[in-house]
Each structure stands twice: as C-alpha cells, then as structure tokens.
Scaffold this motif. Structure first.
Motif, mmCIF file in Angstrom:
data_model
loop_
_atom_site.group_PDB
_atom_site.id
_atom_site.type_symbol
_atom_site.label_atom_id
_atom_site.label_comp_id
_atom_site.label_asym_id
_atom_site.label_seq_id
_atom_site.Cartn_x
_atom_site.Cartn_y
_atom_site.Cartn_z
ATOM 1 N N ALA A 1 0.845 -1.193 0.000
ATOM 2 C CA ALA A 1 0.000 0.000 0.000
ATOM 3 C C ALA A 1 0.879 1.240 0.000
ATOM 4 O O ALA A 1 1.976 1.246 0.577
ATOM 5 C CB ALA A 1 -0.916 0.011 1.219
ATOM 6 N N ARG A 2 0.411 2.280 -0.648
ATOM 7 C CA ARG A 2 1.098 3.569 -0.610
ATOM 8 C C ARG A 2 0.057 4.674 -0.517
ATOM 9 O O ARG A 2 -0.926 4.669 -1.284
ATOM 10 C CB ARG A 2 1.955 3.779 -1.856
ATOM 11 C CG ARG A 2 2.775 5.070 -1.777
ATOM 12 C CD ARG A 2 3.554 5.368 -3.041
ATOM 13 N NE ARG A 2 4.219 6.671 -2.926
ATOM 14 C CZ ARG A 2 4.570 7.432 -3.960
ATOM 15 N NH1 ARG A 2 4.341 7.017 -5.194
ATOM 16 N NH2 ARG A 2 5.148 8.594 -3.761
ATOM 17 N N ILE A 3 0.247 5.583 0.411
ATOM 18 C CA ILE A 3 -0.673 6.691 0.632
ATOM 19 C C ILE A 3 0.126 7.983 0.598
ATOM 20 O O ILE A 3 1.127 8.122 1.300
ATOM 21 C CB ILE A 3 -1.406 6.545 1.988
ATOM 22 C CG1 ILE A 3 -2.277 5.280 1.980
ATOM 23 C CG2 ILE A 3 -2.252 7.781 2.283
ATOM 24 C CD1 ILE A 3 -2.887 4.945 3.329
ATOM 25 N N VAL A 4 -0.297 8.919 -0.229
ATOM 26 C CA VAL A 4 0.384 10.212 -0.347
ATOM 27 C C VAL A 4 -0.599 11.300 0.100
ATOM 28 O O VAL A 4 -1.489 11.686 -0.665
ATOM 29 C CB VAL A 4 0.863 10.476 -1.780
ATOM 30 C CG1 VAL A 4 1.649 11.796 -1.842
ATOM 31 C CG2 VAL A 4 1.726 9.328 -2.281
ATOM 32 N N PRO A 5 -0.463 11.803 1.331
ATOM 33 C CA PRO A 5 -1.406 12.796 1.849
ATOM 34 C C PRO A 5 -1.067 14.206 1.394
ATOM 35 O O PRO A 5 0.073 14.494 1.005
ATOM 36 C CB PRO A 5 -1.246 12.661 3.369
ATOM 37 C CG PRO A 5 0.180 12.238 3.539
ATOM 38 C CD PRO A 5 0.506 11.370 2.342
ATOM 39 N N PRO A 6 -2.034 15.114 1.432
ATOM 40 C CA PRO A 6 -1.771 16.494 1.019
ATOM 41 C C PRO A 6 -0.736 17.201 1.881
ATOM 42 O O PRO A 6 -0.029 18.087 1.401
ATOM 43 C CB PRO A 6 -3.146 17.169 1.114
ATOM 44 C CG PRO A 6 -3.976 16.273 1.965
ATOM 45 C CD PRO A 6 -3.461 14.894 1.762
ATOM 46 N N THR A 7 -0.622 16.829 3.147
ATOM 47 C CA THR A 7 0.358 17.483 4.015
ATOM 48 C C THR A 7 1.772 17.348 3.460
ATOM 49 O O THR A 7 2.518 18.325 3.376
ATOM 50 C CB THR A 7 0.292 16.896 5.438
ATOM 51 O OG1 THR A 7 -1.000 17.134 5.993
ATOM 52 C CG2 THR A 7 1.336 17.526 6.337
ATOM 53 N N SER A 8 2.151 16.146 3.062
ATOM 54 C CA SER A 8 3.501 15.965 2.528
ATOM 55 C C SER A 8 3.649 16.633 1.164
ATOM 56 O O SER A 8 4.722 17.124 0.815
ATOM 57 C CB SER A 8 3.846 14.475 2.420
ATOM 58 O OG SER A 8 3.066 13.831 1.432
ATOM 59 N N GLN A 9 2.565 16.685 0.391
ATOM 60 C CA GLN A 9 2.644 17.311 -0.925
ATOM 61 C C GLN A 9 2.872 18.815 -0.828
ATOM 62 O O GLN A 9 3.499 19.418 -1.698
ATOM 63 C CB GLN A 9 1.367 17.024 -1.718
ATOM 64 C CG GLN A 9 1.169 15.544 -2.020
ATOM 65 C CD GLN A 9 -0.055 15.299 -2.861
ATOM 66 O OE1 GLN A 9 -0.130 15.733 -4.002
ATOM 67 N NE2 GLN A 9 -1.034 14.615 -2.299
ATOM 68 N N ASN A 10 2.370 19.430 0.223
ATOM 69 C CA ASN A 10 2.483 20.885 0.352
ATOM 70 C C ASN A 10 3.739 21.345 1.085
ATOM 71 O O ASN A 10 4.015 22.553 1.113
ATOM 72 C CB ASN A 10 1.258 21.444 1.079
ATOM 73 C CG ASN A 10 0.092 21.710 0.141
ATOM 74 O OD1 ASN A 10 0.274 21.986 -1.038
ATOM 75 N ND2 ASN A 10 -1.115 21.613 0.674
ATOM 76 N N GLN A 11 4.511 20.441 1.665
ATOM 77 C CA GLN A 11 5.602 20.895 2.518
ATOM 78 C C GLN A 11 6.682 21.661 1.762
ATOM 79 O O GLN A 11 7.183 22.687 2.243
ATOM 80 C CB GLN A 11 6.214 19.705 3.264
ATOM 81 C CG GLN A 11 5.346 19.265 4.420
ATOM 82 C CD GLN A 11 6.021 18.250 5.300
ATOM 83 O OE1 GLN A 11 7.152 18.429 5.719
ATOM 84 N NE2 GLN A 11 5.324 17.167 5.589
ATOM 85 N N ALA A 12 7.060 21.201 0.589
ATOM 86 C CA ALA A 12 8.069 21.936 -0.178
ATOM 87 C C ALA A 12 7.540 23.300 -0.597
ATOM 88 O O ALA A 12 8.277 24.294 -0.609
ATOM 89 C CB ALA A 12 8.489 21.130 -1.406
ATOM 90 N N ARG A 13 6.251 23.364 -0.933
ATOM 91 C CA ARG A 13 5.631 24.649 -1.288
ATOM 92 C C ARG A 13 5.615 25.600 -0.094
ATOM 93 O O ARG A 13 5.839 26.815 -0.223
ATOM 94 C CB ARG A 13 4.203 24.397 -1.780
ATOM 95 C CG ARG A 13 3.388 25.647 -2.057
ATOM 96 C CD ARG A 13 3.587 26.177 -3.455
ATOM 97 N NE ARG A 13 4.750 27.021 -3.607
ATOM 98 C CZ ARG A 13 4.801 28.310 -3.292
ATOM 99 N NH1 ARG A 13 3.751 28.900 -2.756
ATOM 100 N NH2 ARG A 13 5.879 29.006 -3.504
ATOM 101 N N ILE A 14 5.345 25.057 1.104
ATOM 102 C CA ILE A 14 5.349 25.888 2.311
ATOM 103 C C ILE A 14 6.721 26.507 2.515
ATOM 104 O O ILE A 14 6.850 27.702 2.792
ATOM 105 C CB ILE A 14 4.937 25.069 3.548
ATOM 106 C CG1 ILE A 14 3.492 24.591 3.432
ATOM 107 C CG2 ILE A 14 5.098 25.904 4.817
ATOM 108 C CD1 ILE A 14 3.077 23.613 4.513
ATOM 109 N N GLU A 15 7.765 25.689 2.375
ATOM 110 C CA GLU A 15 9.110 26.209 2.589
ATOM 111 C C GLU A 15 9.454 27.272 1.547
ATOM 112 O O GLU A 15 10.048 28.312 1.872
ATOM 113 C CB GLU A 15 10.135 25.080 2.558
ATOM 114 C CG GLU A 15 11.536 25.537 2.933
ATOM 115 C CD GLU A 15 12.493 24.383 3.095
ATOM 116 O OE1 GLU A 15 13.295 24.164 2.167
ATOM 117 O OE2 GLU A 15 12.446 23.714 4.140
ATOM 118 N N ALA A 16 9.100 27.026 0.294
ATOM 119 C CA ALA A 16 9.357 28.022 -0.745
ATOM 120 C C ALA A 16 8.581 29.307 -0.470
ATOM 121 O O ALA A 16 9.096 30.422 -0.673
ATOM 122 C CB ALA A 16 8.987 27.453 -2.109
#
Length: 432
Positions: free
Chosen positions: A369-384
């Motif tokens: 199983a693999r789950i990709v949540p929005p939190t991890s997807q947005n982290q690089a954008r948050i830092e930028a």
C-alpha cells in the motif's frame, strides 16, 4: 555587521503526532538559511494494511486522520473499486459526494474560525477572540457541527466514521433524518454567505507569487470525490499516472516525506482547486466572486482563507441539491468482486489531493500500500513560500512580527498543521 539567527519551533503537530521547526538565519539583512522540519514519528499505516483483507482497509485508513477520515475512506474505495467490474451505482456515487461535503464543511469551518481568524483579528487564540467576536465563533461552531451531522448521517459517527464500505454504505439514512438535515443546511446558507463576505473584508496581506496548482478536475462538476488530475502547467493525468510525475523524498532534517512535481514544489488544496476549477462553480458563487472582487486564478496564498469560505458555500449547496429529492434505496451497496492487481485512487481532502495505491493478490489480501497525503505534498511549497514571503515582508522586522508572519504562511496550507502553529516558540541568537 551583526547577523541574527532566528529559530521557530512548532512543538506539536496534531495530525502527524510529531514536531516541526522553522529555522531562519539572517545575516546582514539576507536570508542565508531556511528549513521547515517535521519530526513525524513513523506511523506505519501502509505496513498495517499488508496482509489485510480489502474490506478491512476502509475502516483502518479512517483512523489515519481525525479531521479527514472521509477523504481517506473515499480515496481507498476509489483505488480498491478500480479492481472491480461492478459499479457502486448512481445513488452511492451521489451519497458519497454528500458524505464528503460534510467533511469539507466541518474542516473548513474549523480552520477558518478557530485557527486562522485569530491571526487577522489580532488575538492569540480563538478563546480570546470569542470575547470580542462571539458571533463569529458561534457561527464557526455551528457550521462545523452541521458538517459533523452530515458525516454522521452516513458514517454512523462524525469522527472515524464506520458507515462506508466497498460498493457503498452499510446503511441508508432514514428519509425523515435527511429532511431534517436538509432544513438545517438551508438555514445555514445565509451564514455561509456572510462568512465569505466577512473573510473578503479581512485585512489579508497582499503577497502575490508564482506557484504550480494541482487538483482534481471533473468534467461535470467541481471535483471533490473523484476526477482526473490537472495542473496549472497544462497536464491532464489519470490516477495511475501520478507516480510518473509526482515523487516523494526524505530530507535529512525531516522525518516526513516531501513531494515534488517533476522536481518543483507545487500547491494542492482549496486555492489550487479554485484556480483550476472556478469555471465550474454554480452561478450564485460566480456572482459571489464578482461581489467580493476576487479574480481567478489567484496568486496570493492568503486568499486560501476566502477559497475555504467559498467551498463552504459550495458544499452546503451541493448537499442540499443531492438530498432534496432523497429516496431510500433498495440496497445501500452493490457487492464488489475485486480482481488481483494494482488499484489507484484519489480524491480531494479538505486540505488537498489524497492519492492511494493498493496491490491485491488473488486471495483478496493487500500485498502493498502507498498513501500520499496532502500534508507531505504541500511541505516543499510551504518552505518556498516562507522563503519568498518572509524576504518580501522584511527580515528587519522584530522576532515576534516575523514569527506571526511565518505562522500565517504555514496556516494557509493545512489545518492540521495550523492546530499547533499558535504555539510556535522563538529562539533568537545574535551572531557577531
């Protein structure tokens, strides 16, 4: 010259049950280092699923998040049912959308009223804000409660609901319960409209910037529970193409995974959805956009607050539309016969895209199983965003002002992160 080093720590992140910190080092008025670290303890949900029967997945993934359990259930169901030739049917598809509307309503209401508004009204927290703005807090709690009632209608309970299953639901709500809830939704429409107007008149910062928006798109409606993947760069992707373009990596200073789109940070969530799907808003919300003067697509991340308010109006309207002619079905589910293989599914959690993949063997057991949540997807954008926003804001501001700005930037992205960022602590060290 004197250089200063500012360290901001988030001691507790509610959903990820971990810690995060924002490191800033400023020398001679220049930002030399910025790092957003998430100290997320391993939760092993994907490993928990291995060896389980497919029917168990829906209830297990609902425990991943107390704010967005419906999102995890719907993405899982989309993935698993892609391995079946049996359609759940029109009634199930409509009621799943209603179920999901409840989650958007409660999550957005919580974020706006209890987590974000204190920033822009000058309070440390919602309790302090309630003394001066009791009506706003009351409105938020009422809208959140209404969302919880909508989740409970189909899920049996509002937190970690247990009503969803492969092929549909374990039960169908009674018609009288639906009628009562529709009446409450209709009464809430004026509150939701006033909320949008209220948010549009807040002193939100002007901070335009360039970013890539990623969201689901559906040809017939504003995408929530299903759709194909669309990017502001012009790509249209199917669910099984996700891993070709989106990748997760570990950073040395963070235990959370960071996502990229072909090597670039990207945005997922309310503003990304609005940027890509605003033409599908119903006419009354098109008029609302004109009324509040919001032009789309929008490049100011602080407009995410207004995007959430608009989506609250949307989901209340959608729930009324789908429930007003409610008829009790002969059966609330269609039995599913799953084939061995790999199934992928995605949906739009309140905070953004949620993607699942499951490998099923011929015994009906989960092999991977693999789950990709929005939190991890947005982290690089948050830092930028932090790097750009803090620099434009002015690194010569004092520590409390910089800390508040950093908190505001982080809260634009994820209400689960927002739960903790009011408790940021700042450590300053002057370097000669």
């Amino acid at each position: 010259m004197t250089s200063r080093r500012i360290r901001i720590d988030v001691p507790a992140l509610t959903r990820v049950e971990g810690e995060g910190s924002l490191r800033l080092e400023v020398r001679d008025g220049q930002l030399h280092e910025l790092g957003l670290s998430i100290f997320e303890p391993p939760r092993y949900f994907e490993k928990f699923l291995e060896g389980r029967e497919a029917e168990e997945v829906v209830d297990i993934v609902a425990r991943i998040c107390g704010i967005c359990p419906v999102a995890y259930q719907m993405s899982a169901l989309n993935a698993l049912e892609s391995l079946s030739n049996d359609s759940p049917g029109h009634w199930v598809q409509q009621m799943r959308r209603v179920f999901y509307c409840g989650e958007w309503l409660q999550s957005h209401a919580l974020h706006i009223h209890l987590l974000a508004l204190p920033d822009f009204l000058g309070f440390d927290n919602a309790i302090a804000m309630a003394e001066r703005h009791p009506n706003e807090v009351k409105r938020g709690l009422q809208l959140q409660g209404l969302g919880n009632s909508l989740i409970r209608l189909f899920g049996g309970r509002s937190v970690h609901p247990v009503g969803a299953r492969l092929g549909g639901f374990h039960h169908a709500p009674a018609a009288e319960d639906v009628r009562a809830l529709v009446a409450s939704l209709q009464q809430a429409q004026s509150d939701a409209a006033e909320l949008t107007r209220f948010c549009a008149h807040l002193p939100l910062p002007e901070d335009p910037q360039a970013f890539i928006s990623v969201a689901l798109h559906h040809p017939d409606c504003y995408a929530i529970e299903s759709g194909t993947l669309r990017t502001s760069t012009g790509l249209e992707l199917t669910v099984d193409q996700f891993e070709q373009y989106f990748h997760e990596t570990h950073k040395p200073d963070s235990t959370a995974l960071w996502s990229d789109f072909n090597g670039e940070p990207y945005l997922t969530g309310p503003l990304a959805r609005l940027n890509l799907n605003y033409s599908q808003l119903p006419p009354f919300l098109q008029q609302r956009l004109n009324e509040i003067g919001l032009s789309l697509p929008c490049s100011n991340m602080f407009m995410s607050l207004i995007a959430r308010a608009l989506e609250i109006e949307l989901v209340i309207s959608e729930a009324i539309r789908l429930l007003q002619d409610y008829a009790h079905p002969a059966s609330p589910f269609t039995p599913q016969t799953l084939q061995a293989g790999t199934g992928c599914g995605m949906s739009e959690a309140p905070r953004g895209l949620l993607w699942h993949r499951y490998e099923l063997d011929d015994k009906g057991l989960i092999q991977a199983a693999r789950i990709v949540p929005p939190t991890s997807q947005n982290q690089a954008r948050i830092e930028a965003d932090l790097h750009r926003s803090l620099t434009a804001f002015g690194l010569d501001n004092d520590e409390d002002v910089l800390r508040l700005r950093a908190e505001q930037v982080i809260r634009n992205y994820d209400p689960c992160i927002s739960c903790a960022t009011h408790f940021l602590t700042l450590e300053k060290q002057e370097i000669e």
